[in-house]
Design a protein around this motif. Structure first.
Motif, PDB file in Angstrom:
ATOM      1  N   GLY A 105     -10.773  -1.960   5.509  1.00  0.00           N
ATOM      2  CA  GLY A 105     -12.214  -2.034   5.770  1.00  0.00           C
ATOM      3  C   GLY A 105     -12.588  -1.580   7.163  1.00  0.00           C
ATOM      4  N   LEU A 106     -11.622  -1.408   8.086  1.00  0.00           N
ATOM      5  CA  LEU A 106     -11.924  -1.042   9.466  1.00  0.00           C
ATOM      6  C   LEU A 106     -12.046   0.464   9.628  1.00  0.00           C
ATOM      7  CD1 LEU A 106     -12.388  -2.183  12.318  1.00  0.00           C
ATOM      8  CD2 LEU A 106      -9.918  -1.930  12.709  1.00  0.00           C
ATOM      9  N   CYS A 107     -11.027   1.214   9.166  1.00  0.00           N
ATOM     10  CA  CYS A 107     -11.045   2.666   9.358  1.00  0.00           C
ATOM     11  C   CYS A 107     -11.370   3.421   8.070  1.00  0.00           C
ATOM     12  CB  CYS A 107      -9.723   3.160   9.919  1.00  0.00           C
ATOM     13  SG  CYS A 107      -8.322   2.983   8.764  1.00  0.00           S
ATOM     14  N   GLY A 108     -11.487   2.699   6.975  1.00  0.00           N
ATOM     15  CA  GLY A 108     -11.824   3.354   5.719  1.00  0.00           C
ATOM     16  C   GLY A 108     -10.640   3.978   4.989  1.00  0.00           C
ATOM     17  N   PHE A 109      -9.407   3.747   5.470  1.00  0.00           N
ATOM     18  CA  PHE A 109      -8.212   4.298   4.790  1.00  0.00           C
ATOM     19  C   PHE A 109      -8.049   3.622   3.428  1.00  0.00           C
ATOM     20  CE2 PHE A 109      -3.731   4.014   3.697  1.00  0.00           C
ATOM     21  CZ  PHE A 109      -3.352   5.343   3.737  1.00  0.00           C
ATOM     22  N   LYS A 110      -7.769   4.438   2.405  1.00  0.00           N
ATOM     23  CA  LYS A 110      -7.631   3.917   1.059  1.00  0.00           C
ATOM     24  C   LYS A 110      -6.538   4.694   0.326  1.00  0.00           C
ATOM     25  CE  LYS A 110     -10.469   2.631  -2.952  1.00  0.00           C
ATOM     26  NZ  LYS A 110     -11.845   2.700  -3.548  1.00  0.00           N
ATOM     27  N   THR A 111      -5.635   3.968  -0.306  1.00  0.00           N
ATOM     28  CA  THR A 111      -4.544   4.615  -1.030  1.00  0.00           C
ATOM     29  C   THR A 111      -4.139   3.763  -2.235  1.00  0.00           C
ATOM     30  OG1 THR A 111      -2.313   5.572  -0.849  1.00  0.00           O
ATOM     31  CG2 THR A 111      -2.707   3.506   0.299  1.00  0.00           C
ATOM     32  N   SER A 112      -3.548   4.423  -3.174  1.00  0.00           N
ATOM     33  CA  SER A 112      -3.031   3.750  -4.375  1.00  0.00           C
ATOM     34  C   SER A 112      -1.553   4.100  -4.506  1.00  0.00           C
ATOM     35  CB  SER A 112      -3.811   4.191  -5.618  1.00  0.00           C
ATOM     36  OG  SER A 112      -3.287   3.578  -6.775  1.00  0.00           O
ATOM     37  N   TRP A 113      -0.728   3.089  -4.609  1.00  0.00           N
ATOM     38  CA  TRP A 113       0.730   3.281  -4.678  1.00  0.00           C
ATOM     39  C   TRP A 113       1.254   2.825  -6.043  1.00  0.00           C
ATOM     40  CZ3 TRP A 113       4.659  -0.317  -5.407  1.00  0.00           C
ATOM     41  CH2 TRP A 113       5.967   0.130  -5.166  1.00  0.00           C
ATOM     42  N   CYS A 114       2.152   3.618  -6.631  1.00  0.00           N
ATOM     43  CA  CYS A 114       2.717   3.308  -7.948  1.00  0.00           C
ATOM     44  C   CYS A 114       4.229   3.158  -7.807  1.00  0.00           C
ATOM     45  CB  CYS A 114       2.384   4.408  -8.946  1.00  0.00           C
ATOM     46  SG  CYS A 114       2.898   4.017 -10.632  1.00  0.00           S
ATOM     47  N   SER A 115       4.781   2.200  -8.497  1.00  0.00           N
ATOM     48  CA  SER A 115       6.207   1.874  -8.336  1.00  0.00           C
ATOM     49  C   SER A 115       7.137   2.798  -9.110  1.00  0.00           C
ATOM     50  CB  SER A 115       6.466   0.426  -8.786  1.00  0.00           C
ATOM     51  OG  SER A 115       6.186   0.272 -10.181  1.00  0.00           O
ATOM     52  N   GLN A 116       6.598   3.633 -10.000  1.00  0.00           N
ATOM     53  CA  GLN A 116       7.458   4.476 -10.843  1.00  0.00           C
ATOM     54  C   GLN A 116       6.854   5.855 -10.989  1.00  0.00           C
ATOM     55  OE1 GLN A 116       8.063   2.661 -14.660  1.00  0.00           O
ATOM     56  NE2 GLN A 116       8.679   0.683 -13.801  1.00  0.00           N
ATOM     57  N   PRO A 117       7.703   6.851 -11.223  1.00  0.00           N
ATOM     58  CA  PRO A 117       7.170   8.155 -11.631  1.00  0.00           C
ATOM     59  C   PRO A 117       6.714   8.103 -13.079  1.00  0.00           C
ATOM     60  CG  PRO A 117       9.562   8.206 -11.628  1.00  0.00           C
ATOM     61  CD  PRO A 117       9.165   6.866 -11.066  1.00  0.00           C
ATOM     62  N   PHE A 118       5.920   9.073 -13.475  1.00  0.00           N
ATOM     63  CA  PHE A 118       5.383   9.125 -14.835  1.00  0.00           C
ATOM     64  C   PHE A 118       5.891  10.380 -15.538  1.00  0.00           C
ATOM     65  CE2 PHE A 118       2.750   5.817 -13.392  1.00  0.00           C
ATOM     66  CZ  PHE A 118       2.073   5.254 -14.461  1.00  0.00           C
ATOM     67  N   VAL A 119       6.058  10.235 -16.845  1.00  0.00           N
ATOM     68  CA  VAL A 119       6.291  11.393 -17.713  1.00  0.00           C
ATOM     69  C   VAL A 119       5.071  11.473 -18.616  1.00  0.00           C
ATOM     70  CG1 VAL A 119       7.812  12.493 -19.379  1.00  0.00           C
ATOM     71  CG2 VAL A 119       8.774  10.965 -17.650  1.00  0.00           C
ATOM     72  N   GLY A 120       4.166  12.358 -18.280  1.00  0.00           N
ATOM     73  CA  GLY A 120       2.888  12.356 -18.967  1.00  0.00           C
ATOM     74  C   GLY A 120       2.137  11.097 -18.605  1.00  0.00           C
ATOM     75  N   ALA A 121       1.809  10.264 -19.583  1.00  0.00           N
ATOM     76  CA  ALA A 121       1.113   9.000 -19.332  1.00  0.00           C
ATOM     77  C   ALA A 121       2.046   7.804 -19.446  1.00  0.00           C
ATOM     78  CB  ALA A 121      -0.049   8.858 -20.319  1.00  0.00           C
ATOM     79  N   ILE A 122       3.347   8.045 -19.624  1.00  0.00           N
ATOM     80  CA  ILE A 122       4.301   6.960 -19.822  1.00  0.00           C
ATOM     81  C   ILE A 122       5.111   6.743 -18.549  1.00  0.00           C
ATOM     82  CG2 ILE A 122       6.301   6.185 -21.152  1.00  0.00           C
ATOM     83  CD1 ILE A 122       5.318   7.787 -23.489  1.00  0.00           C
ATOM     84  N   PRO A 123       5.124   5.536 -17.990  1.00  0.00           N
ATOM     85  CA  PRO A 123       5.972   5.262 -16.825  1.00  0.00           C
ATOM     86  C   PRO A 123       7.446   5.465 -17.177  1.00  0.00           C
ATOM     87  CG  PRO A 123       4.337   3.528 -17.119  1.00  0.00           C
ATOM     88  CD  PRO A 123       4.284   4.371 -18.344  1.00  0.00           C
ATOM     89  N   ALA A 124       8.163   6.116 -16.285  1.00  0.00           N
ATOM     90  CA  ALA A 124       9.570   6.437 -16.555  1.00  0.00           C
ATOM     91  C   ALA A 124      10.405   5.174 -16.735  1.00  0.00           C
ATOM     92  CB  ALA A 124      10.137   7.285 -15.420  1.00  0.00           C
TER      93      ALA A 124
END
Length: 464
Positions: A52-71
């Protein structure tokens, strides 16, 4: 620290509180932030970090994807099936740990769409390679065949029939029959044999010898439809039925002294075909077998025209460990009816002199790991597990015997259930083996998944 093991990336169990610590500060301005779990999809977690201070925003995912399926979700399904585990039990174990994992429905979807086609493809490739190698050699094959029901009794839903190359100790064909296809579970074994023989004949393989159990429908079909094939009966199946009758006789009144002879008579049955050359007449086998009745009464010659005398040496008081049975007694008369029965007169000439189906029975124990009889499976689920058991057996059938550092071969003493307290000596096989079939199947399944992801809806239906 090694990041990979056997070429595959390792995974770790991470607690949610420890994972969120990694998002406790903003990577841009280092001010305190609060990461929150945005989505949990099976074993895959997505964390949103917003400063909320500098406006930095990110989304982190724990796995790679194959299409729409998590590996990771896909690999869990692969590991469940390829290891022979039961998805319901494994997923329940994960739930007890409160460990995020896939659902049973997700596993069934992965199995139907990707895993089963991959397993069938790998099996067909290995089967085709065996057929090409056999055809190039120009030699006929010696096969052993046996059926297995998916549950005990006469209420089985599926019956599988296995053909094994007894010289190479390889499973070469599997046929899965559903009981409603043939009208009764009792007819599944014969139907499996018919399908397997037709497949091998279409593949231009020449079957010189077929060893089976004493199944009457199988014997009749082979006799009528395979005139150029020698049909033999496995000795163990005959010995198993014989031993039951001998044990029952030993429990009758005035027959207790017969107990010491049971093992000798069973061993004699194994000796009869193994000591008789294939070109000998059937009368030789029968006279060798029936000579045991004279032998236990201390008569060692005059057995017949072809086998006139016992082949053992002098049996003096020091060499003899069992009492001779007296002629005319109850136990001798009942034993004669067993030895000279109509069934034994049919079976003795057909006993296999060389190859047996003991390895095929060992393969059935491997099936019990992948497809236990106490659990029910769908048709494709049962087929997948049967093929996995076959590929697992084929890759490990040639394992050598383990040895010590000094080069001495290793053995162990085991107490099998069927021996009822008696022990047997077994070779210890090499423990260091690497099963490549699951890896091939994982690659095939992943490739199929990528093709489905990149294809159109029409192409996807064709792939599945």
């Amino acid at each position: 620290m090694k990041k990979r093991q056997n070429g595959r990336e390792r995974k770790f169990i991470v607690y949610e509180s420890h994972l969120l610590r990694l998002f406790a500060s903003c990577p841009s301005c280092t001010s305190p932030t609060l990461g929150e779990v945005q989505q949990v999809k099976g074993s895959c977690v997505t964390i949103l970090q917003d400063c909320g201070l500098c406006g930095f925003k990110t989304s982190w995912c724990s796995q790679p994807f194959v299409g729409a399926i998590p590996a990771g979700n896909f690999e869990i399904s692969c590991a469940l099936l390829f290891s022979g585990s039961l998805p319901s039990k494994t997923i329940r174990m994960f739930n007890f740990m409160n460990l995020a994992t896939i659902s049973y429905r997700t596993f069934m979807y992965h199995q139907q769409c990707y895993l089963h086609p991959a397993i069938v493809d790998v099996w067909k490739n290995q089967q085709a390679a065996y057929i090409r190698e056999t055809l190039d050699s120009g030699q006929p094959v010696q096969l052993g065949g046996d059926g297995r029901a998916d549950s005990p009794g006469h209420c089985a839903k599926f019956g599988s029939y296995t053909m094994m190359d007894l010289m190479k100790n390889l499973v070469i064909d599997l046929q899965l029959v559903q009981s409603n296809e043939v009208g009764s579970s009792c007819l599944m074994e014969k139907e499996g044999l018919v399908r397997s023989v037709h497949f091998l004949e279409q593949s231009r393989l020449v079957i010189s010898q077929l060893v089976t159990d004493r199944h009457l429908q199988v014997a009749k079909w082979v006799r009528e439809n395979m005139p150029n094939t020698v049909h033999n009966i496995d000795v163990w199946h005959v010995a198993k039925g014989l031993k039951k009758k001998l044990v029952a006789l030993s429990k009758e009144k005035d027959c207790q002294d017969f107990v010491d002879w049971i093992k000798s008579i069973v061993n004699h049955l194994y000796w009869v075909p193994s000591s008789t050359p294939e070109d000998e007449e059937d009368e030789m086998k029968w006279e060798k077998w029936s000579s045991i009745l004279n032998h236990i009464q201390n008569v060692h010659d005059g057995h017949g025209d072809h086998f006139q005398r016992c082949e053992h040496g002098d049996l003096g008081p020091d060499a003899r460990q069992k009492r001779w049975l007296r002629p005319g007694t109850k136990v001798v008369e009942k034993l004669e009816s067993i030895i000279d029965s109509r069934q034994m007169r049919k079976d003795i000439p057909k006993l296999s002199p060389t190859v047996q189906t003991s390895n095929l029975e060992a393969y059935h124990s491997v099936i019990n790991h992948f497809a236990p009889k106490m659990n029910s499976f769908s048709y494709k689920g049962m087929q997948s597990r049967l093929l996995l058991a076959a590929m697992h057996y084929n890759e490990n059938s040639a394992k050598g015997q383990a040895a010590t550092k000094d080069g001495n071969l290793q053995y162990r003493i085991v107490f099998p259930k069927q021996k009822k307290g008696e022990f047997t000596v077994q070779k210890i096989k090499q423990a260091n083996w690497f099963l490549t079939t699951p890896c091939h199947a994982v690659k095939k399944a992943t490739l199929l998944l990528r093709l489905c992801v990149t294809s159109t809806s029409t192409q996807r239906r064709m792939l599945l």
